[in-house]
Design an enzyme around this catalytic site. Structure first.
Site, PDB file in Angstrom:
ATOM      1  N   LYS A 130       5.759  38.354  37.895  1.00 47.09           N
ATOM      2  CA  LYS A 130       5.010  36.964  37.362  1.00 47.09           C
ATOM      3  C   LYS A 130       6.001  35.779  37.655  1.00 47.09           C
ATOM      4  O   LYS A 130       6.949  35.752  37.262  1.00 47.09           O
ATOM      5  CB  LYS A 130       4.771  37.120  35.817  1.00 47.09           C
ATOM      6  CG  LYS A 130       3.882  35.926  35.410  1.00 47.09           C
ATOM      7  CD  LYS A 130       3.804  35.767  33.989  1.00 47.09           C
ATOM      8  CE  LYS A 130       5.027  34.705  33.515  1.00 47.09           C
ATOM      9  NZ  LYS A 130       4.771  33.410  34.083  1.00 47.09           N
TER      10      LYS A 130
ATOM     11  N   GLY B  69      15.244  34.113  32.303  1.00 46.35           N
ATOM     12  CA  GLY B  69      14.665  33.006  31.696  1.00 46.35           C
ATOM     13  C   GLY B  69      15.715  32.752  30.437  1.00 46.35           C
ATOM     14  O   GLY B  69      16.980  32.906  30.246  1.00 46.35           O
ATOM     15  N   SER B  70      15.009  32.100  29.375  1.00 46.56           N
ATOM     16  CA  SER B  70      15.641  31.690  27.947  1.00 46.56           C
ATOM     17  C   SER B  70      16.038  32.818  27.329  1.00 46.56           C
ATOM     18  O   SER B  70      15.366  34.039  27.113  1.00 46.56           O
ATOM     19  CB  SER B  70      14.788  31.068  27.327  1.00 46.56           C
ATOM     20  OG  SER B  70      13.646  31.464  26.597  1.00 46.56           O
ATOM     21  N   THR B  71      17.183  32.695  26.406  1.00 44.19           N
ATOM     22  CA  THR B  71      17.604  33.810  25.491  1.00 44.19           C
ATOM     23  C   THR B  71      16.468  33.994  24.469  1.00 44.19           C
ATOM     24  O   THR B  71      16.226  35.137  24.265  1.00 44.19           O
ATOM     25  CB  THR B  71      18.702  33.691  24.896  1.00 44.19           C
ATOM     26  OG1 THR B  71      19.656  33.354  25.767  1.00 44.19           O
ATOM     27  CG2 THR B  71      19.182  34.250  23.589  1.00 44.19           C
ATOM     28  N   GLU B  72      15.734  33.029  24.164  1.00 46.28           N
ATOM     29  CA  GLU B  72      14.671  33.035  23.019  1.00 46.28           C
ATOM     30  C   GLU B  72      13.284  34.379  23.557  1.00 46.28           C
ATOM     31  O   GLU B  72      13.272  34.933  22.781  1.00 46.28           O
ATOM     32  CB  GLU B  72      14.040  31.797  22.740  1.00 46.28           C
ATOM     33  CG  GLU B  72      12.877  31.886  21.798  1.00 46.28           C
ATOM     34  CD  GLU B  72      12.167  30.399  21.507  1.00 46.28           C
ATOM     35  OE1 GLU B  72      11.396  30.357  20.699  1.00 46.28           O
ATOM     36  OE2 GLU B  72      12.473  29.481  22.365  1.00 46.28           O
ATOM     37  N   VAL B  73      13.127  34.005  24.824  1.00 46.06           N
ATOM     38  CA  VAL B  73      12.135  34.857  25.414  1.00 46.06           C
ATOM     39  C   VAL B  73      12.607  36.344  25.588  1.00 46.06           C
ATOM     40  O   VAL B  73      11.948  37.426  25.470  1.00 46.06           O
ATOM     41  CB  VAL B  73      11.500  34.278  26.435  1.00 46.06           C
ATOM     42  CG1 VAL B  73      10.527  35.091  27.208  1.00 46.06           C
ATOM     43  CG2 VAL B  73      10.739  32.763  26.308  1.00 46.06           C
ATOM     44  N   GLY B  74      13.816  36.138  25.996  1.00 48.11           N
ATOM     45  CA  GLY B  74      14.536  37.708  26.195  1.00 48.11           C
ATOM     46  C   GLY B  74      14.574  38.389  25.140  1.00 48.11           C
ATOM     47  O   GLY B  74      14.224  39.730  25.242  1.00 48.11           O
TER      48      GLY B  74
ATOM     49  N   GLU C 125      18.723  38.472  32.139  1.00 44.18           N
ATOM     50  CA  GLU C 125      19.571  37.367  32.754  1.00 44.18           C
ATOM     51  C   GLU C 125      19.061  36.002  32.029  1.00 44.18           C
ATOM     52  O   GLU C 125      18.216  35.402  32.295  1.00 44.18           O
ATOM     53  CB  GLU C 125      19.705  37.091  34.068  1.00 44.18           C
ATOM     54  CG  GLU C 125      20.764  36.689  34.736  1.00 44.18           C
ATOM     55  CD  GLU C 125      20.600  35.164  34.655  1.00 44.18           C
ATOM     56  OE1 GLU C 125      21.083  34.306  34.095  1.00 44.18           O
ATOM     57  OE2 GLU C 125      20.135  34.640  36.058  1.00 44.18           O
TER      58      GLU C 125
ATOM     59  N   CYS D 171      21.496  28.374  34.791  1.00 44.04           N
ATOM     60  CA  CYS D 171      21.931  29.064  33.778  1.00 44.04           C
ATOM     61  C   CYS D 171      23.403  29.156  33.519  1.00 44.04           C
ATOM     62  O   CYS D 171      23.942  29.443  32.651  1.00 44.04           O
ATOM     63  CB  CYS D 171      21.230  30.483  33.777  1.00 44.04           C
ATOM     64  SG  CYS D 171      21.331  31.317  35.089  1.00 44.04           S
TER      65      CYS D 171
ATOM     66  N   GLU E 208      22.185  24.591  25.282  1.00 46.73           N
ATOM     67  CA  GLU E 208      21.860  24.470  26.483  1.00 46.73           C
ATOM     68  C   GLU E 208      20.987  23.532  26.898  1.00 46.73           C
ATOM     69  O   GLU E 208      19.666  23.402  26.832  1.00 46.73           O
ATOM     70  CB  GLU E 208      21.197  26.005  27.076  1.00 46.73           C
ATOM     71  CG  GLU E 208      21.330  25.976  28.664  1.00 46.73           C
ATOM     72  CD  GLU E 208      21.001  27.625  29.210  1.00 46.73           C
ATOM     73  OE1 GLU E 208      21.363  27.897  30.337  1.00 46.73           O
ATOM     74  OE2 GLU E 208      20.118  28.045  28.552  1.00 46.73           O
TER      75      GLU E 208
END
Length: 488
Positions: free
Chosen positions: A181, A234-239, A257, A291, A388
């Site tokens: 995706k 992507g972002s830490t939040e989504v990770g 990552e 990043c 960030e």
């Protein structure tokens, strides 16, 4: 720059065919230099993701064409894809710039790096092997490395083709099949490269690309019980959400990552002009949309004022404009949401007492351009030193001693990358061993090659991209023990 003759593929790519989404929905992808629509792209949702996973699962079945290929033949296919990227690099770079906004020369550089990555993993395809083990007892034991199976891959918009290559290279070398995706902001080049994969001769179902949005395409992919691994950048939040989805489904493997707030530490003994150049690239490359950007520039007190003066001059002279224009170093940010976030954080820096040396505002009303921005007198407790920003904003902090700056560099939830500029090898080695970061760059920054593992400590991620280590995330280890006969 017009999109004429650049855009050939806007449908989903499933089982080696370009198809409409099941519900026929589309979404616009925009040119960030103008804010205008480039094209309407098919929007994948759960049913489309299911179809793509089914195709990947069939391609991974025991007697499939893909599974029957020799490992060396897999390598030749990956090399063929690299050849086609090389053949079409000019057109792909233009398409990347149209959809992403980075200067076209930077897009060409990214694609060349992607070619190098694919060639590196092509060479690894027939060099993945287990071991024989001197186990106790009367058995011969050995290990066999096998592909994990169907892999879901979710990539960001800041390096669209490069992130695709980082994900596809090791997965294909290992023998996995994939559903990718791409970011909804930049779907076009992933579809173009999928067409090249078909031209290269990859069997049906090995590679599938499903553009769409996180909640309606990414989440079904992450929750799917026939997906054995998710690789996310992507972002830490989504990770964090991706990790949770693994637990809610089949405990699929996860590699992440994620974000960073990376320190670049410059000592008094550094060559000042060289240090300014390295620090400038560390934060302003790719419009700050990186990043591992050196977004906390620590400068020792003896050269602090001189460094700030030269850094401001360099940022002020940075050429911002049409990413297809001659000599342009910085194009637009990716979208309005990113632009608004950057400007909000700039305002917080001014409000919390940092000194705005240059920049800090939007450029014009068309597109999402931001002035190269430099803050001095930044302290660790300021929002711009902790969050960030993901934009062209350099934050310069002052320090006195090595011990102090190590503690301050590590005082963050992130640990993706770091850098140090000094002529003292002992200082460099102490810092390199003490800093909590997945990459440490000495007298350089952002030095990433296909051979060097890349990934983060702490909340910057799990696992590694690039290098031999990345292959482990796409492989299972099977132990086989064979009982030997008694006395002969």
């Amino acid at each position: 720059m017009t999109s004429e003759n650049l855009i050939k593929y806007t449908q989903l790519f499933i089982n080696n065919e370009f198809v409409d989404s099941v519900n026929k929905k589309t979404f616009p992808t925009l040119n960030p230099a103008s804010g205008q629509k480039i094209a309407d792209v098919a929007e994948a949702e759960k049913e489309d993701v299911n179809k793509a996973v089914d195709a990947a699962k069939a391609a991974f079945s025991r007697n499939s064409e893909w599974r029957k290929l020799d490992a060396s033949a897999r390598g030749r296919l990956i090399n063929k894809l690299a050849d086609l990227l090389e053949r079409d690099i000019t057109q792909l770079a233009k398409l990347e710039t149209l959809d992403n906004g980075k200067p076209v020369g930077d897009s060409e550089f990214d694609i060349q790096c992607s070619i190098d990555t694919l060639r590196y993993y092509a060479g690894y395809s027939d060099k993945i092997h287990g071991n024989t083990i001197p186990a106790d007892g009367d058995c011969i034991s050995l290990t066999r490395k096998e592909p994990v199976g169907v892999v879901g891959q979710i990539i960001p918009w800041n390096y669209p083709i490069m992130m695709l290559a980082w994900k596809w290279g090791p997965a294909l070398a290992a023998g996995c099949t994939m559903v990718l995706k791409p970011a909804e902001q930049t779907p076009l080049t992933a579809l173009a490269v999928a067409a090249l994969a078909r031209e290269a001769g990859f069997p049906k179902g090995v590679i599938n690309v499903v553009p769409g949005f996180g909640p309606t395409a990414g989440v079904p992919l992450a929750l799917h019980n026939d997906v054995n691994k998710i690789a996310f950048t992507g972002s830490t939040e989504v990770g964090k959400q991706i990790m949770a989805y693994s637990g809610q489904s089949n405990l699929k493997r996860v590699s992440l990552e994620l974000g960073g707030k990376s320190p670049l530490v410059i000592f008094n003994d550094a060559n000042l002009d060289e240090a300014v150049e390295i620090a400038h690239g560390a934060i302003f490359n790719n419009h700050g949309q990186n990043c591992c950007a050196g977004s906390r520039t620590f400068v020792q007190s003896g050269i602090y004022d001189a460094f700030v003066k030269k850094a401001v001059e360099k940022a002020t002279n940075r050429k911002v404009g049409d990413p297809f224009g001659d000599g342009v170093q910085q194009g637009p940010q990716i979208d309005k949401a990113s632009l608004d976030k950057i400007l909000r954080l700039v305002e917080s820096g001014k409000r919390e007492g940092a000194k705005l040396e240059t920049g800090g505002a939007q450029i014009g009303n068309n597109g999402y351009f931001v002035q190269p921005t430099v803050f001095s007198n930044v302290t660790d407790d300021m929002t711009i030193a902790k969050e960030e920003i993901f934009g062209p904003v350099q934050c310069i902090l002052k320090f006195e001693t090595l011990g102090e700056v190590i503690e301050r560099a590590n005082n963050t939830q992130y640990g993706l990358a770091s850098g140090i500029i000094t002529k003292d090898i002992n200082t460099a080695l102490v810092f390199a061993q003490s800093v909590q970061a997945g990459s440490v760059w000495v007298n350089c920054y952002d030095y990433i090659t296909p051979q060097t593992p890349f990934g983060g400590y702490k909340m910057s991620g799990i696992g590694r991209e690039m290098g031999a280590e990345s292959l482990e995330g796409y492989l299972e280890t099977k132990t086989i023990s064979i009982k030997m006969p008694g006395k002969l």
